[in-house]
Design a protein around this motif. Structure first.
Motif, PDB file in Angstrom:
ATOM      1  N   ALA A  25     102.609  33.818  49.725  1.00  0.00           N
ATOM      2  CA  ALA A  25     101.264  33.571  49.180  1.00  0.00           C
ATOM      3  C   ALA A  25     100.814  32.177  49.594  1.00  0.00           C
ATOM      4  O   ALA A  25     101.602  31.235  49.607  1.00  0.00           O
ATOM      5  CB  ALA A  25     101.278  33.697  47.666  1.00  0.00           C
ATOM      6  N   ASP A  26      99.541  32.049  49.944  1.00  0.00           N
ATOM      7  CA  ASP A  26      99.046  30.741  50.390  1.00  0.00           C
ATOM      8  C   ASP A  26      97.897  30.226  49.535  1.00  0.00           C
ATOM      9  O   ASP A  26      97.227  29.279  49.899  1.00  0.00           O
ATOM     10  CB  ASP A  26      98.646  30.800  51.857  1.00  0.00           C
ATOM     11  N   VAL A  27      97.664  30.858  48.381  1.00  0.00           N
ATOM     12  CA  VAL A  27      96.599  30.419  47.486  1.00  0.00           C
ATOM     13  C   VAL A  27      97.161  30.303  46.075  1.00  0.00           C
ATOM     14  O   VAL A  27      97.827  31.207  45.583  1.00  0.00           O
ATOM     15  CB  VAL A  27      95.420  31.421  47.483  1.00  0.00           C
ATOM     16  N   VAL A  28      96.897  29.163  45.454  1.00  0.00           N
ATOM     17  CA  VAL A  28      97.256  28.962  44.054  1.00  0.00           C
ATOM     18  C   VAL A  28      95.992  28.535  43.323  1.00  0.00           C
ATOM     19  O   VAL A  28      95.371  27.548  43.691  1.00  0.00           O
ATOM     20  CB  VAL A  28      98.340  27.870  43.886  1.00  0.00           C
ATOM     21  N   ASP A  29      95.598  29.311  42.329  1.00  0.00           N
ATOM     22  CA  ASP A  29      94.458  28.944  41.505  1.00  0.00           C
ATOM     23  C   ASP A  29      94.988  28.233  40.277  1.00  0.00           C
ATOM     24  O   ASP A  29      95.991  28.654  39.691  1.00  0.00           O
ATOM     25  CB  ASP A  29      93.666  30.191  41.087  1.00  0.00           C
ATOM     26  N   ALA A  30      94.329  27.143  39.883  1.00  0.00           N
ATOM     27  CA  ALA A  30      94.774  26.378  38.724  1.00  0.00           C
ATOM     28  C   ALA A  30      93.590  26.100  37.808  1.00  0.00           C
ATOM     29  O   ALA A  30      92.455  26.002  38.256  1.00  0.00           O
ATOM     30  CB  ALA A  30      95.400  25.054  39.168  1.00  0.00           C
TER      31      ALA A  30
END
Length: 152
Positions: A25-30
């Motif tokens: 995975a290359d997207v992290v939502d915070a």
């Protein structure tokens, strides 16, 4: 994390994100929540609307351009504007690789929650487009500068 504004008022910042990302995975939502502790010397006194200010920060970086993220962010920002109490000072920051005061656009640092200013702020939010990088620190720094100039 706890920090102070230099005058001793404590602030806390909490970050929440998905801890269980799939491999590759290359997207992290915070989600970052920043709160100011009440003045312990003030007891449980309530504040009047004119004694408060709110800033809505909208991520409009390029990563928001996929999967209807920008539309959801604009809807959430407009909903946030709708629930600001009448008389409360507020501003909207648009963030990408830099921070921009999106609204108000008339030279003021803050508008005042009411029908006209809410409508103008939501119009500005509706015109946001996703582009650029992500520099959250600059967004928070602009918010800090705006808050520090209230009443100055």
């Amino acid at each position: 994390m706890t920090m102070t504004d230099g005058g001793g008022a404590p602030f806390t910042a909490e970050t929440f994100q998905n801890q269980f990302l799939s491999a590759g995975a290359d997207v992290v939502d915070a989600v970052v929540t920043v709160a100011a502790a009440a003045d312990p010397g003030a007891g449980a006194a309530t504040t009047r609307a004119g004694d408060r200010a709110e800033i809505v920060v909208v991520d409009c970086s390029g990563s928001m351009g996929s999967s209807r993220k920008m539309e959801a962010a604009k809807a959430a920002a407009a909903a946030a504007v709708d629930v600001i109490d009448d008389g409360v000072a507020f501003a909207i920051i648009a963030g990408d690789h830099e921070a921009k005061l999106l609204w108000p656009t008339d030279g003021r640092s803050f508008g005042t929650a009411g029908l006209a200013d809410r409508s103008a702020a939501k119009s500005a939010i509706a015109n946001l487009e996703a582009a650029g990088g992500t520099a959250i620190g600059t967004w928070l720094d602009l918010a800090r500068r705006l808050f520090s100039n209230i009443g100055a």
